[in-house]
Design a protein around this motif. Structure first.
Motif, PDB file in Angstrom:
ATOM      1  N   LEU A  44     -46.448 -36.234  42.560  1.00 35.50           N
ATOM      2  CA  LEU A  44     -47.628 -36.260  41.685  1.00 35.50           C
ATOM      3  C   LEU A  44     -48.574 -35.111  42.024  1.00 35.50           C
ATOM      4  N   ILE A  93     -49.744 -31.932  39.651  1.00 32.49           N
ATOM      5  CA  ILE A  93     -51.150 -31.714  39.294  1.00 32.49           C
ATOM      6  C   ILE A  93     -51.623 -30.311  39.669  1.00 32.49           C
ATOM      7  N   VAL A 124     -53.743 -27.378  37.313  1.00 32.74           N
ATOM      8  CA  VAL A 124     -55.204 -27.268  37.273  1.00 32.74           C
ATOM      9  C   VAL A 124     -55.748 -26.069  38.046  1.00 32.74           C
ATOM     10  N   ARG A 183     -60.664 -26.166  34.291  1.00 32.50           N
ATOM     11  CA  ARG A 183     -59.776 -27.284  34.640  1.00 32.50           C
ATOM     12  C   ARG A 183     -59.810 -27.596  36.138  1.00 32.50           C
ATOM     13  N   ILE A 228     -60.320 -39.923  32.354  1.00 33.65           N
ATOM     14  CA  ILE A 228     -59.859 -39.032  31.275  1.00 33.65           C
ATOM     15  C   ILE A 228     -61.065 -38.452  30.538  1.00 33.65           C
ATOM     16  N   LEU A 247     -62.116 -34.446  30.494  1.00 32.09           N
ATOM     17  CA  LEU A 247     -62.148 -33.667  29.251  1.00 32.09           C
ATOM     18  C   LEU A 247     -63.558 -33.147  28.962  1.00 32.09           C
ATOM     19  N   ASP A 264     -54.202 -31.303  26.024  1.00 33.17           N
ATOM     20  CA  ASP A 264     -53.075 -31.284  26.954  1.00 33.17           C
ATOM     21  C   ASP A 264     -53.533 -31.487  28.392  1.00 33.17           C
ATOM     22  N   PHE A 265     -54.835 -31.258  28.654  1.00 32.17           N
ATOM     23  CA  PHE A 265     -55.385 -31.454  30.000  1.00 32.17           C
ATOM     24  C   PHE A 265     -55.343 -32.936  30.401  1.00 32.17           C
ATOM     25  N   ALA A 266     -55.182 -33.815  29.401  1.00 33.79           N
ATOM     26  CA  ALA A 266     -55.071 -35.247  29.701  1.00 33.79           C
ATOM     27  C   ALA A 266     -53.848 -35.537  30.574  1.00 33.79           C
ATOM     28  N   PRO A 285     -52.418 -33.689  33.374  1.00 32.53           N
ATOM     29  CA  PRO A 285     -52.726 -33.710  34.814  1.00 32.53           C
ATOM     30  C   PRO A 285     -53.765 -34.772  35.172  1.00 32.53           C
ATOM     31  N   LEU A 286     -54.690 -35.062  34.263  1.00 32.97           N
ATOM     32  CA  LEU A 286     -55.677 -36.114  34.548  1.00 32.97           C
ATOM     33  C   LEU A 286     -54.963 -37.453  34.758  1.00 32.97           C
ATOM     34  N   MET A 287     -53.935 -37.703  33.940  1.00 29.34           N
ATOM     35  CA  MET A 287     -53.175 -38.936  34.078  1.00 29.34           C
ATOM     36  C   MET A 287     -52.467 -38.974  35.429  1.00 29.34           C
ATOM     37  N   PHE A 288     -51.910 -37.837  35.838  1.00 29.28           N
ATOM     38  CA  PHE A 288     -51.233 -37.789  37.140  1.00 29.28           C
ATOM     39  C   PHE A 288     -52.228 -38.013  38.279  1.00 29.28           C
ATOM     40  N   VAL A 289     -53.480 -37.544  38.132  1.00 28.64           N
ATOM     41  CA  VAL A 289     -54.515 -37.782  39.147  1.00 28.64           C
ATOM     42  C   VAL A 289     -54.729 -39.284  39.317  1.00 28.64           C
TER      43      VAL A 289
END
Lengths: 105, 232
Positions: A46, A50, A54, A70, A91, A95, B170-172, B174-178
């Protein structure tokens, strides 16, 4: 290879990767030497998914909020995920942080 | 039988419920993928069919991008399978639990194995040992990704390129993986595994064939094992 052929081979190959240990090791107990590394698979994979997504901007390390919002948004998300464990909060905050820095710079 | 059925419906519901919050990230990813497929050389419907045939978002995106770039078929196949090689590790981690499942489930359910279904299941399997519960929980979590993935791929194709890239939806991903990462950090060895995995994945990002992810992940696992052996 046609495009249909390429996609079918990837589909079958992906299924076989998913089946691999479940199908092969299915009737046997996994040895201790294999079980210990497995507890570190989830955090390692994971984190490896990530970080490049980012921290890299066009392949180069970039943590500037101006050119790569990001990175700071992921930091905000990491802190909120740790503190709240709330998916909608993380989320949305991630964003909104990106949108805010995009609007600023 | 009654008890079996109630375990099944409870476990299915739990799987769907555990997955539900992740939909907020899956829906935009599915839409974004559909939009990419709509503009791809392979055509919207073959591109969209990868959601059914491959069912692995990152590999699907890489497949379409490489075909569009004119890469040789063997290179496209090799790259997609390298990206999906992490499923070997998920499969290995889940194998002890799947050993208790009926034969049909051992062969059918791996089709539904994803990053998210793995992360949710490995956590829940640590809490509940009943094989029937585990089987239906995995099915519920797996279908919770599969069904919307198909629906929103098609929706994205239909929407075409109407969602501007500036929304950064699409940034959602890596946020989900966090969000999935945090509960896996149970102690210092796991933290070291994550930090080394992240660092090496960034350093190795330029490695050919998308190998950076695998190199980072393996380094993280090795670092975690070393830390665990030093102080379990």
């Amino acid at each position: 290879m046609t495009n249909v052929g390429i996609i079918l081979v990837i589909g079958i190959g992906t299924y076989l990767l998913r089946l691999s240990f479940i199908g092969i090791v299915g009737d046997r107990v996994m040895p201790e030497w294999a079980l210990v590394p497995l507890r570190f698979v989830a955090p390692a994979v994971l984190a490896a998914l990530i970080a490049p997504a980012v921290l890299l901007n066009d392949g180069a390390l970039d943590v500037s909020p101006a050119s790569n919002p990001r990175a700071i948004a992921a930091l905000v998300a990491l802190l909120l995920a740790w503190k709240t464990k709330s998916v909608p909060v993380v989320i949305a905050a991630g964003l909104i942080t990106v949108w805010a820095f995009q609007a600023l710079f | 039988m009654t008890q079996g059925r109630s375990i099944r419906s409870r476990a299915l519901t739990d799987g769907v419920r555990a997955f539900a919050p992740l939909l907020i990230a899956v829906i935009p990813f599915g839409l974004v993928f559909g939009i990419v497929a709509a503009g791809s050389e392979v055509g919207p419907w073959l591109g969209g069919a990868t959601s059914f045939i491959i069912f692995a978002g990152a590999a699907q995106l890489a497949t379409l991008q490489l075909i569009d770039a004119g890469a040789a078929g063997a290179v496209v196949v090799a790259t997609a399978l390298v990206i999906n090689a992490r499923h070997l590790m998920y499969s290995a981690a889940l194998a002890p639990a799947f050993r208790e499942f009926p034969r049909w489930a051992r062969f059918a359910l791996p089709y539904l194995l994803t990053d998210q279904a793995f992360a949710l299941s490995i956590v829940r399997f640590g809490q509940v040992e009943d094989p029937a519960y585990r089987r239906w929980f995995f099915t519920g979590a797996g279908l919770s990704l599969w069904v919307p993935w198909q629906i929103f791929t098609v929706t994205g194709i239909v929407l075409g390129a109407q969602i501007p890239a500036s929304w950064s939806l699409d940034f959602a991903i890596p946020l989900m993986f966090v969000i999935l990462l945090i509960p896996t950090i149970k102690g210092r060895p796991e933290l070291i595994a994550a930090i080394v995995g992240a660092t090496v994945a960034v350093v190795a990002a330029g490695a050919p064939y998308g190998l950076g992810l695998i190199i980072g992940a393996v380094s993280g696992v090795v670092a975690g094992v070393i830390a665990y052996r030093a102080a379990p």
